[in-house]
Design an enzyme around this catalytic site. Structure first.
Site, PDB file in Angstrom:
ATOM      1  CB  SER A 140      57.526  50.149  42.661  1.00 35.01           C
ATOM      2  OG  SER A 140      57.196  49.437  43.541  1.00 35.01           O
ATOM      3  CG  HIS A 197      59.677  51.049  38.640  1.00 37.65           C
ATOM      4  ND1 HIS A 197      58.790  51.315  38.001  1.00 37.65           N
ATOM      5  CD2 HIS A 197      59.237  49.936  39.487  1.00 37.65           C
ATOM      6  CE1 HIS A 197      57.567  50.966  38.338  1.00 37.65           C
ATOM      7  NE2 HIS A 197      57.983  49.819  39.099  1.00 37.65           N
ATOM      8  CE  LYS A 244      56.699  47.996  36.057  1.00 36.09           C
ATOM      9  NZ  LYS A 244      57.249  47.052  37.160  1.00 36.09           N
TER      10      LYS A 244
HETATM   11  C1  LIG Z   1      56.231  45.977  37.624  1.00 38.46           C
HETATM   12  C2  LIG Z   1      57.351  45.021  38.534  1.00 38.46           C
HETATM   13  C3  LIG Z   1      57.266  43.711  38.351  1.00 38.46           C
HETATM   14  C4  LIG Z   1      56.413  42.867  37.313  1.00 38.46           C
HETATM   15  O1  LIG Z   1      56.817  43.088  36.139  1.00 38.46           O
HETATM   16  P1  LIG Z   1      55.710  42.709  34.883  1.00 38.46           P
HETATM   17  O2  LIG Z   1      56.347  42.597  33.555  1.00 38.46           O
HETATM   18  O3  LIG Z   1      54.835  44.019  35.058  1.00 38.46           O
HETATM   19  O4  LIG Z   1      55.103  41.525  35.511  1.00 38.46           O
HETATM   20  C5  LIG Z   1      58.550  43.037  38.965  1.00 38.46           C
HETATM   21  N1  LIG Z   1      59.312  43.657  39.708  1.00 38.46           N
HETATM   22  C6  LIG Z   1      59.149  44.996  40.126  1.00 38.46           C
HETATM   23  C7  LIG Z   1      59.987  45.558  41.004  1.00 38.46           C
HETATM   24  C8  LIG Z   1      58.305  45.779  39.279  1.00 38.46           C
HETATM   25  O5  LIG Z   1      58.241  46.943  39.576  1.00 38.46           O
END
Ligand SMILES: *Cc1c(COP(=O)(O)O)cnc(C)c1O
Length: 393
Positions: A179, A207, A239
């Site tokens: 990320s 992502h 996302k």
């Molecule tokens: C954003 C993210 C999460 C968390 O997901 P949410 O649905 O926002 O709780 C978990 N793992 C990764 C790699 C992320 O980027």
């Protein structure tokens, strides 16, 4: 003030002095890709809504209609009476899309990760993780009681060494797209390694889902990843899908295990069914409006070629996460503030979130951006970077 308040206040003040205090800025309802901060309207380059689905009329209508049909909330956990036909329909549609037997919905990716690692590993087992994995994967391993072994970022040989030190059931766990850097995990090599060492591969495609791989199926579904060792793919739905929640995709045995042993699945209220309605439609849109993936990929190409042409240093990323490497913390902060004055919201990412000396601007691109916005951002970046250079001692 009693002592504990004093201690906490001292800690917060220290963070403030070091420029590390986190604060919330409530935005108003101006739709993406716009954003307002301190009363000023900006173009938002800090969202994970890569396909622009959060404001898609079909998705929004499905949410509203879903709320009238089902009410605002699920009313209970899945195992009690919160599980509805629309949850089940979404889970089936997603499993079909990803080519797995089943999938299971969660309210967040954080919870999904806790459930997967917690249900598959206990204190006799080992969880092997990339150093740059998301905090939720690290927390999940810690909470499981398993031995946590971390390897240097994307280093398959380092992962092999860790696997050889590991005991019990071995879970090889990686982010699909990292990320803060936007790079992809070496999933094919990790898959082969898992095959050779008889480990389970788990890919967190937060992502990657929606933007990477054939039709956006994610990093875990890239050609060459051995299906037999891919125990679980976690996709988050807040996302690229623009809504909220997450799903774990895998075979029948895995999903049944999560339903029976996933504490963060069992002991929490089900996602509101209206949101499952919105997700079902968002998945349809994702499959039908393939121009969205093409458009965000074009934006990535355009941003990269133009930013490189004006001498910016970019990370090696082909995803909509495009870090602009600056190095110095103060210069990164100055650039972010100046971009804000010029109408662009691009956050500065500093240590300890990223390693010392690698402070950066993190640009997130979306199909909701206009091409002209990308060009204007690069031009502003180039001019402000020039100003920095000429004012440097
Ligand atoms: C954003 C993210 C999460 C968390 O997901 P949410 O649905 O926002 O709780 C978990 N793992 C990764 C790699 C992320 O980027």
């Amino acid at each position: 003030m009693n002592d504990w308040r004093m201690e906490l206040a001292i800690d917060l003040a220290r963070r403030g002095r070091n420029g590390l205090r986190r604060r919330l800025y409530p935005r108003s309802a101006i739709p993406f890709p716009y954003f307002d901060l301190h009363g000023k309207q900006l173009i938002n380059f800090a969202a994970n809504d890569y396909l622009g689905l959060s404001t898609h009329p079909k998705v929004v209508s499905a949410l509203a209609a879903g709320a009238w049909r089902w009410g605002a909330g699920a009313g209970a956990s899945h195992l009690l009476s919160g599980h509805t036909q629309v949850h089940a329909d979404f889970e089936q549609a997603l499993a079909d899309f990803l080519g797995t037997e089943r999938s299971l919905l969660f309210s967040s990716g954080y919870q999904a990760n806790l459930a997967v690692i917690g249900a598959l590993a206990d204190r006799r087992d080992s969880v092997i993780e990339d150093y740059l994995n998301h905090a939720s994967l690290i927390d999940a391993a810690r909470l499981s009681g398993a031995r946590l072994l971390r390897y240097a970022h994307a280093d398959v040989e380092a992962a092999r060494k860790r696997l050889l030190q590991a005991s019990g059931r071995r879970l090889l766990v990686t982010d699909g797209v990292f990320s803060m850097d936007g790079d992809l995990a070496p999933v094919v090599a990790l898959g082969r390694l898992a095959e050779e060492t008889d480990a389970l591969l788990i890919v967190d495609d937060a992502h990657g889902f929606g933007v990477v791989g054939e039709s956006g199926r994610g990093v875990a579904r890239l050609p060459g990843v051995p299906a037999r060792v891919l125990a679980a793919q976690i996709v988050t739905l807040g996302k690229g899908m623009g809504v909220v929640g997450a799903a774990v995709a895998g075979d029948e045995i895995l999903i049944d295990t999560l339903i029976n042993h996933g504490r963060s699945y069992i002991y929490t209220t089900a996602l509101p069914p209206a949101l499952a309605e919105a997700l079902l439609v968002a998945l349809e849109v994702l499959r039908e409006e393939t121009w969205r993936q093409i458009r965000v990929a074009e934006h990535v190409e355009r941003f990269r070629s133009r930013a490189l042409a004006v001498g910016m240093h970019l990370a090696d990323s082909k995803t909509p996460i495009q870090p602009v490497m600056i190095g110095s913390v103060t210069q990164t902060m100055t650039l972010s503030a100046r971009l804000e004055q010029r109408g662009f919201y691009v956050p500065a990412i500093r240590p300890p979130t990223v390693p010392q000396g690698t402070a950066r601007l993190r640009v997130s691109l979306s199909a909701a951006h206009e091409t002209g916005m990308i060009d204007a951002l690069v031009q502003a970046l180039a001019e402000e970077n020039e100003r920095l250079d000429s004012s440097a001692p």
